[in-house]
Design a protein around this motif. Structure first.
Motif, PDB file in Angstrom:
ATOM      1  N   MET A  60       0.837  -1.187   0.000  1.00 42.38           N
ATOM      2  CA  MET A  60       0.000   0.000   0.000  1.00 42.38           C
ATOM      3  C   MET A  60       0.877   1.243   0.000  1.00 42.38           C
ATOM      4  SD  MET A  60      -2.629   1.177   2.936  1.00 42.38           S
ATOM      5  CE  MET A  60      -3.262   2.816   2.903  1.00 42.38           C
ATOM      6  N   LYS A  61       0.553   2.175  -0.850  1.00 39.87           N
ATOM      7  CA  LYS A  61       1.290   3.434  -0.924  1.00 39.87           C
ATOM      8  C   LYS A  61       0.722   4.404   0.106  1.00 39.87           C
ATOM      9  CE  LYS A  61       3.533   6.497  -3.853  1.00 39.87           C
ATOM     10  NZ  LYS A  61       4.957   6.454  -3.894  1.00 39.87           N
ATOM     11  N   LEU A  62       1.606   4.981   0.893  1.00 43.73           N
ATOM     12  CA  LEU A  62       1.199   5.954   1.905  1.00 43.73           C
ATOM     13  C   LEU A  62       1.522   7.359   1.421  1.00 43.73           C
ATOM     14  CD1 LEU A  62       2.592   4.205   5.109  1.00 43.73           C
ATOM     15  CD2 LEU A  62       0.277   4.091   4.191  1.00 43.73           C
ATOM     16  N   ASP A  63       0.547   8.242   1.533  1.00 41.88           N
ATOM     17  CA  ASP A  63       0.814   9.630   1.166  1.00 41.88           C
ATOM     18  C   ASP A  63       1.177  10.423   2.424  1.00 41.88           C
ATOM     19  OD1 ASP A  63      -1.557  10.279   2.507  1.00 41.88           O
ATOM     20  OD2 ASP A  63      -2.707  10.613   0.676  1.00 41.88           O
ATOM     21  N   LYS A  64       1.354  11.727   2.267  1.00 42.84           N
ATOM     22  CA  LYS A  64       1.815  12.546   3.393  1.00 42.84           C
ATOM     23  C   LYS A  64       0.807  12.564   4.539  1.00 42.84           C
ATOM     24  CE  LYS A  64       0.142  17.072   1.912  1.00 42.84           C
ATOM     25  NZ  LYS A  64       0.481  18.469   1.755  1.00 42.84           N
ATOM     26  N   PHE A  65      -0.484  12.484   4.230  1.00 41.80           N
ATOM     27  CA  PHE A  65      -1.495  12.474   5.291  1.00 41.80           C
ATOM     28  C   PHE A  65      -1.441  11.160   6.077  1.00 41.80           C
ATOM     29  CE2 PHE A  65      -3.397  15.562   2.299  1.00 41.80           C
ATOM     30  CZ  PHE A  65      -3.480  16.653   3.146  1.00 41.80           C
ATOM     31  N   ASP A  66      -1.314  10.040   5.363  1.00 38.09           N
ATOM     32  CA  ASP A  66      -1.209   8.741   6.030  1.00 38.09           C
ATOM     33  C   ASP A  66      -0.004   8.722   6.965  1.00 38.09           C
ATOM     34  OD1 ASP A  66      -3.398   7.655   4.601  1.00 38.09           O
ATOM     35  OD2 ASP A  66      -2.086   7.042   2.955  1.00 38.09           O
ATOM     36  N   ARG A  67       1.128   9.203   6.475  1.00 39.63           N
ATOM     37  CA  ARG A  67       2.348   9.202   7.279  1.00 39.63           C
ATOM     38  C   ARG A  67       2.210  10.100   8.512  1.00 39.63           C
ATOM     39  NH1 ARG A  67       6.587   6.835   4.651  1.00 39.63           N
ATOM     40  NH2 ARG A  67       6.214   6.311   2.484  1.00 39.63           N
ATOM     41  N   GLU A  68       1.560  11.223   8.343  1.00 37.57           N
ATOM     42  CA  GLU A  68       1.376  12.123   9.481  1.00 37.57           C
ATOM     43  C   GLU A  68       0.409  11.507  10.493  1.00 37.57           C
ATOM     44  OE1 GLU A  68       2.391  15.184  11.862  1.00 37.57           O
ATOM     45  OE2 GLU A  68       3.325  14.590   9.974  1.00 37.57           O
ATOM     46  N   ILE A  69      -0.629  10.850  10.021  1.00 36.63           N
ATOM     47  CA  ILE A  69      -1.550  10.141  10.919  1.00 36.63           C
ATOM     48  C   ILE A  69      -0.773   9.119  11.739  1.00 36.63           C
ATOM     49  CG2 ILE A  69      -3.415   8.425  10.964  1.00 36.63           C
ATOM     50  CD1 ILE A  69      -4.651   9.991   8.557  1.00 36.63           C
ATOM     51  N   LEU A  70       0.081   8.351  11.082  1.00 40.42           N
ATOM     52  CA  LEU A  70       0.871   7.335  11.792  1.00 40.42           C
ATOM     53  C   LEU A  70       1.813   7.965  12.801  1.00 40.42           C
ATOM     54  CD1 LEU A  70       1.642   4.917   8.836  1.00 40.42           C
ATOM     55  CD2 LEU A  70      -0.039   4.607  10.673  1.00 40.42           C
ATOM     56  N   ARG A  71       2.448   9.075  12.445  1.00 39.68           N
ATOM     57  CA  ARG A  71       3.356   9.759  13.381  1.00 39.68           C
ATOM     58  C   ARG A  71       2.592  10.213  14.632  1.00 39.68           C
ATOM     59  NH1 ARG A  71       6.313  11.006   8.995  1.00 39.68           N
ATOM     60  NH2 ARG A  71       5.094  12.763   8.282  1.00 39.68           N
ATOM     61  N   VAL A  72       1.426  10.811  14.429  1.00 37.37           N
ATOM     62  CA  VAL A  72       0.643  11.310  15.564  1.00 37.37           C
ATOM     63  C   VAL A  72       0.173  10.144  16.435  1.00 37.37           C
ATOM     64  CG1 VAL A  72      -1.482  12.492  16.232  1.00 37.37           C
ATOM     65  CG2 VAL A  72      -0.052  13.441  14.408  1.00 37.37           C
ATOM     66  N   LEU A  73      -0.335   9.086  15.810  1.00 35.34           N
ATOM     67  CA  LEU A  73      -0.833   7.944  16.582  1.00 35.34           C
ATOM     68  C   LEU A  73       0.276   7.230  17.348  1.00 35.34           C
ATOM     69  CD1 LEU A  73      -3.498   6.406  14.173  1.00 35.34           C
ATOM     70  CD2 LEU A  73      -3.892   7.688  16.301  1.00 35.34           C
ATOM     71  N   GLN A  74       1.485   7.208  16.804  1.00 34.43           N
ATOM     72  CA  GLN A  74       2.606   6.606  17.536  1.00 34.43           C
ATOM     73  C   GLN A  74       2.925   7.401  18.800  1.00 34.43           C
ATOM     74  OE1 GLN A  74       5.821   4.205  15.146  1.00 34.43           O
ATOM     75  NE2 GLN A  74       5.722   6.283  14.366  1.00 34.43           N
ATOM     76  N   GLN A  75       2.738   8.703  18.740  1.00 36.84           N
ATOM     77  CA  GLN A  75       3.026   9.543  19.899  1.00 36.84           C
ATOM     78  C   GLN A  75       1.910   9.483  20.931  1.00 36.84           C
ATOM     79  OE1 GLN A  75       3.680  13.339  18.065  1.00 36.84           O
ATOM     80  NE2 GLN A  75       5.658  12.739  17.229  1.00 36.84           N
TER      81      GLN A  75
END
Length: 155
Positions: free
Chosen positions: A1-16
């Motif tokens: 699955m290709k992740l765009d900038k929004f997906d990556r930012e969602i993952l960064r926030v959820l990890q924190q």
């Protein structure tokens, strides 16, 4: 699955902060609520997000001794490896188990209350794991870095 900038930012926030509300998450990543919710659900369905956890302070729980153990097995056939891997699942003090390349077969991370507890674990459980030939233990003196966050690159 290709992740765009929004997906990556969602993952960064959820990890924190996995407890962040969907409203706060959508605001922090710059999406409206519904598209943000759909992306989270899609990443859960695709197995990118595999769970949400509560992190604990091991020292406050009197679990301040971390031990890294290299394991060498006597045999390396598929059944031997499977037997060993199944056996480590039943030992709660083993919090990580990795297969490794090179001379050693596995690297275990064990967390216990004391050196005496580790000695008991070693004598009564670890040396009795299937097909163990050699164990080499190293005690962590100080944890310099501890993160559960994966290094997700920004696009």
């Amino acid at each position: 699955m290709k992740l765009d900038k929004f997906d990556r930012e969602i993952l960064r926030v959820l990890q924190q902060d996995a407890t962040v509300s969907m409203a706060d998450l959508s605001q922090r990543v710059g999406l409206s609520h519904t598209p943000c919710w759909r992306r989270v659900k899609r990443m859960e369905a695709d197995g990118i997000i595999i769970g949400k956890v509560t992190l604990l302070n091991s020292k406050k729980l009197n679990l301040g001794v971390s031990v890294f153990i290299y394991v060498t097995l006597k045999n390396h056939d598929g059944d031997s490896l499977t037997d060993f891997e199944n056996a480590v699942q039943g030992i709660d003090e083993i919090v990580e188990c990795h297969t490794t390349s090179g001379e050693k077969d596995y690297l275990l991370k064990v967390i216990v209350e004391s050196i005496e507890e580790y000695e008991y674990l070693l004598k009564n459980k670890l040396t009795h794991l299937p097909l163990v030939d050699h164990l080499s233990s190293t005690f962590a003196l100080k944890q310099v870095k501890n993160t559960t966050e994966l290094p997700i690159k920004r696009q």
